[in-house]
Design an enzyme around this catalytic site. Structure first.
Site, PDB file in Angstrom:
ATOM      1  N   LEU A 262       0.836  -1.215   0.000  1.00  0.00           N
ATOM      2  CA  LEU A 262       0.000   0.000   0.000  1.00  0.00           C
ATOM      3  C   LEU A 262       0.865   1.257   0.000  1.00  0.00           C
ATOM      4  O   LEU A 262       1.946   1.285   0.596  1.00  0.00           O
ATOM      5  CB  LEU A 262      -0.913   0.007   1.233  1.00  0.00           C
ATOM      6  CG  LEU A 262      -1.962  -1.109   1.245  1.00  0.00           C
ATOM      7  CD1 LEU A 262      -2.498  -1.329   2.661  1.00  0.00           C
ATOM      8  CD2 LEU A 262      -3.103  -0.774   0.289  1.00  0.00           C
ATOM      9  N   GLY A 290       5.553  -6.362   3.835  1.00  0.00           N
ATOM     10  CA  GLY A 290       5.389  -5.867   2.473  1.00  0.00           C
ATOM     11  C   GLY A 290       3.942  -5.523   2.138  1.00  0.00           C
ATOM     12  O   GLY A 290       3.608  -5.265   0.984  1.00  0.00           O
ATOM     13  N   LYS A 291       3.090  -5.510   3.151  1.00  0.00           N
ATOM     14  CA  LYS A 291       1.692  -5.129   2.924  1.00  0.00           C
ATOM     15  C   LYS A 291       1.588  -3.618   2.690  1.00  0.00           C
ATOM     16  O   LYS A 291       0.689  -3.144   2.014  1.00  0.00           O
ATOM     17  CB  LYS A 291       0.828  -5.533   4.122  1.00  0.00           C
ATOM     18  CG  LYS A 291       0.756  -7.044   4.338  1.00  0.00           C
ATOM     19  CD  LYS A 291       0.120  -7.381   5.689  1.00  0.00           C
ATOM     20  CE  LYS A 291       0.041  -8.892   5.903  1.00  0.00           C
ATOM     21  NZ  LYS A 291      -0.405  -9.238   7.288  1.00  0.00           N
ATOM     22  N   MET A 292       2.493  -2.910   3.297  1.00  0.00           N
ATOM     23  CA  MET A 292       2.557  -1.459   3.115  1.00  0.00           C
ATOM     24  C   MET A 292       4.000  -1.117   2.773  1.00  0.00           C
ATOM     25  O   MET A 292       4.930  -1.738   3.292  1.00  0.00           O
ATOM     26  CB  MET A 292       2.130  -0.765   4.404  1.00  0.00           C
ATOM     27  CG  MET A 292       2.270   0.734   4.370  1.00  0.00           C
ATOM     28  SD  MET A 292       1.302   1.532   5.679  1.00  0.00           S
ATOM     29  CE  MET A 292      -0.319   1.420   4.946  1.00  0.00           C
TER      30      MET A 292
END
Lengths: 337, 337, 337, 337
Positions: A262, A290-292
């Site tokens: 994100l 690694g989601k953001m």
């Protein structure tokens, strides 16, 4: 960092006089810049950036009973103004929306009350909101009919949760309905835990009724590549989370699985990180996965969504002005493409 | 009520000396009977009653990252001792279980850390726990294989979430695995939001791999009548909730839909009612819906599940003694019957 | 109560468009009337009633670091508009006020930072605010001088905490200072725990310096009859609490000891009742003691005071309009009379 | 740090079987090492180190209503075993202690109750504890007598809060009393906000009675150099905080003013840092001020003190064994020396 670098920006004290607009108050919060006021002001800046960023797809995570509590029209209007592009919701929130679309109401009540008496009266309580049972009876009856119709049309094809939401929106005529607005504006609504709501029990009812005919099929996993595809195809992605739970996790996981991460994140919650649950986890933690992205603009606002989210919307709406017309990068018609 | 009725039971002050067993400490909590100590002591009494009640089916709701944090063996052992009968879990908790079943570990870490560095190192953070990415790579690979196997066996038949869990448990050989123990002991595991977890992404991977062959089908709604059937067929029902969210809601809704209402309820959470979310809602509120009986034994313990749940289990285990053998009313083999 | 009595007032959904003033948003909150929005709207109504009630003395409890975080001018302005009549504060809040009155600043910082580096740099952290040590050095030096002056004037007479605050306010010339404004407007500031702040350490410094001369005496108990007298002589009493702790307890106890009981109460806090502390205790609980009347208008708003309190003030200020001139029942000149 | 450094210590899953002692459970918590369980295990290790460190003075901060809730004997016993050296308390906690020392009781009650009825019955509520008004009447009467005696003995000399506590302890004969045990064991009890409690109102009563004779004088600032002296003269200092508020702040400030910085710190609280109050502030934050050393052993346990503190004491008591005899570095007889 040098000492003086820490001491650059003095807190400017808030000044309140005359009639302040919500955004003027938020500007005071920004000047002071501390504690919750600073976080809320940052959230407004981030949401404004998201909607002004022509490359950004805006995901809204909906959890908690915010629809019965008064945010139904607010969210329908956000959809119609295309200030959100994708919604990920609990089943319950869309149940609450459908109840009102079918003419039902939620009532202002009280959290200190005799729940045994409410039970006798067939009135259900959601904190300080009362819901009469007939709302659910009407919903069950009407939606079981719709399920039958949808099943007949789909002839055994399994739907994803967003296709299911789309079919409901097509059939609900109330213009203030979130499901309806989303259908009209091509804003997909994902309900990854759709089964955990009245929609699940209506399915049971429907499948009993329909024994001889086609039963509506909803595939648990079918929406996974769809939401990942949206993230993956969008140059940038941002999320606004009301609450947490499955809706927050679903968006974050899609950002991870699509290898995008994100670019923007705003979380409004009362949950805290110390007990390790996802709803209270910090946005820094999402960076490790690694989601953001490490450089994403992000903030968590600790507070009641019924206060914080309307302020966020009022502030950003005021900034954008009446003439602002957002041209979203993503449209629901592109799903799965 | 007369004045003296309010003043019957003086607080007896705790006395700690020598070696206290956990249950002896809980007895001190019961004597004092106030604040969190009183609530925890009540929770132990209620759980003891549940497992001694030959007519009661015990539901356990699992949410939050309690499995990586150290409760995996604890819960597997509870299953093997049949001190729980049905589990309703997030997908994530069973993902964490499967990771360890396949030889992976979770690592003690730190909540104050540079998440950008963790990201570079492919280490994922869950508050103060670290998980190396290779855990997930191994899981993805192995489970995609299993998905293929299951799909082949089922030949296009759609599974419910508990049937899916059963198939995984059958294939995981680790005796400390929750999925395995549940398979062996016929304790169904429902995952109403199974899609919102790595299981969802593995399905995507699997369905890409399998394009020409059968794809595993999991039906979102198929487990609804199954869990309702368990409630409905059991003379009494009790729940222990760790956290809240979808697992708590699913159990409560099953109790409502089956028109039984829970007879016992223990909730361990840090969530509070004021913002209207289900996870923090009081058990009194559930009475208005008919999810819990008005006369049910129930208590909410506000605290960290990693502290509270092991105390609950240790206290009740000690009370039951080594010779206690519970004969559960319900067995997974009866599901759907 | 009949069934229909529970179902009188449907939730009206919020509508946000164009430029909303803060009070217009609060009206939307009142229409929806649920969760935090409903409570905040009620708080605005109650505060408005308090200041319009010609017989009511308005107490403000100040705790937490709200002064450095941006509420200094806000509170000084409230005093000058006489929208509060009596302040009960921690020592620290008045220390923060005095620091700025002497030309110091608080700085916007960050809560995620290396505190060891801050220590080396002599920068103190209050969550995300930075305070340079020289602020305290200047304060210590200047106030020790003032203590000497006050002691010389008082010739051995022991002061109460509010007399001490008055003497400080007399000597601080900054018009934005809370202590100054309170001095000028005859709004007494009680500091029941004055010793637990830099004021205590300055006293130590002062008494070392002054060994041969008079030392400033502050009597721990002298303000008790004074604050009770204010409550007792006022036809009605209301309180607004920011935080809790000693300031809240002091006001409530004065209402009890003066056998009046509060007529109005608004508490803004993040604390909850379950662990039994006073700060989170419900206002219903205070009714059992007689600290608040059974029929009092009261509400607790769960939220960050830096967001909630400015909204409350902005909403009520807007309602009162520019021409409103409050004539307070109580004036500090009447203290002890 | 290298990647493998992050992945050193796998979470070892808890195993509960047979009769576990409290410390055995804490060892399981240490093996798992995550979330609240990890923090509580760390707290036990730190407290054990404090009491085994011959150079360390152990401060206990007492806030919240933990005495009426069941921890009175526990704390009196800690004093008698000299596992604490100095107590900093709210006034209220010592009021609760004195009430029981004079034969009164606190009663197990209920948090959901009609507070108007309690008011009519002259029963005061502290969350789920009931206290009859006659407890306070007896206290007022007896203590006003003691105040007179003390004043007569002191002949106009102003007392510090700890001297005041000592005089009360001398006159209360109950061996389970905290004030009594502290008097006998030379453990000073500081009450920096002594005025904010029934002690304040008793003083008002006393000074009305005593108009013609000597009135008891308690100096607000006199205990500042005394507590700073204890920190300053002790090679090392550690604190255990129950709750927060004035007691926590007083200890931390003494560590700062004496230029020592704490060597050990354990805080048990439900408060969080985000709203900027001291009670929820992290121990890292205290490092920036110099209140705690950068290398100090410290941990915050988020939880209900009525559960957490007894576990801490039970675990450490078990570790120390029956033969352990602590020889404290500090004794109250050295105060002010």
């Amino acid at each position: 960092m040098r000492r003086r670098d820490y001491l650059q920006n003095p807190v400017k004290h808030m000044k309140i006089s005359g009639k302040l607009t919500v955004n003027q108050l938020i500007q005071q919060f920004k000047n002071s810049g501390s504690f919750g006021a600073g976080r809320l002001a940052a959230a407004c800046d981030i949401y404004e950036k998201m909607v002004r960023d022509k490359d950004c797809t805006v995901f809204l995570a909906l959890s908690g009973a915010v629809i019965p509590a008064g945010m139904r029209t607010l969210i329908a209007d956000l959809i119609r103004a295309r200030l959100v592009d994708v919604i990920v919701s609990t089943g319950a929130s869309m149940v609450h929306d459908a109840i009102e679309a079918l003419g039902g109401h939620h009532y202002k009540g009280n959290s200190v009350v005799d729940d045994r008496e409410l039970y006798k009266y067939h009135i259900f309580r959601i904190y300080d909101i009362f819901v009469p049972e007939e709302n659910f009876v009407r919903l069950d009856f009407k939606l079981a009919e719709m399920y039958g119709e949808i099943a007949a049309e789909k002839k055994g094809e399994s739907l994803s949760s967003n296709e299911f939401a789309l079919e409901l929106g097509k059939r609900l005529k109330d213009p203030n309905s979130i499901l309806r607005a989303a259908y009209e504006e091509e804003v997909p609504i994902f309900m990854p835990a759709v089964r955990d709501s009245e929609f699940g029990f209506i399915h049971w009812l429907h499948s009993s009724q329909q024994k001889q005919k086609t039963v509506l099929q909803v595939d648990a996993f079918k929406d996974v590549p769809l939401i990942c595809g949206i993230c993956g195809n969008s140059p940038k992605n941002g999320m606004i989370v009301i609450g947490g739970g499955v809706p927050r996790n679903t968006i974050q996981s899609a950002a991870l699985a699509s290898k995008k991460g994100l670019d923007y994140g705003v979380v409004i919650t009362m949950d805290r990180p110390e007990t390790g649950g996802l709803s209270g986890s910090t946005l820094e933690e999402t960076v490790s996965w690694g989601k953001m992205k490490g450089e994403a603009d992000h903030v968590m606002v600790i507070g009641d969504a019924l206060i914080i989210f309307p302020m966020l919307v009022a502030s950003v709406t005021e900034r954008l002005g009446n003439d602002f017309k957002r041209v979203p990068y993503f449209s629901g018609s592109k799903i799965g493409a």
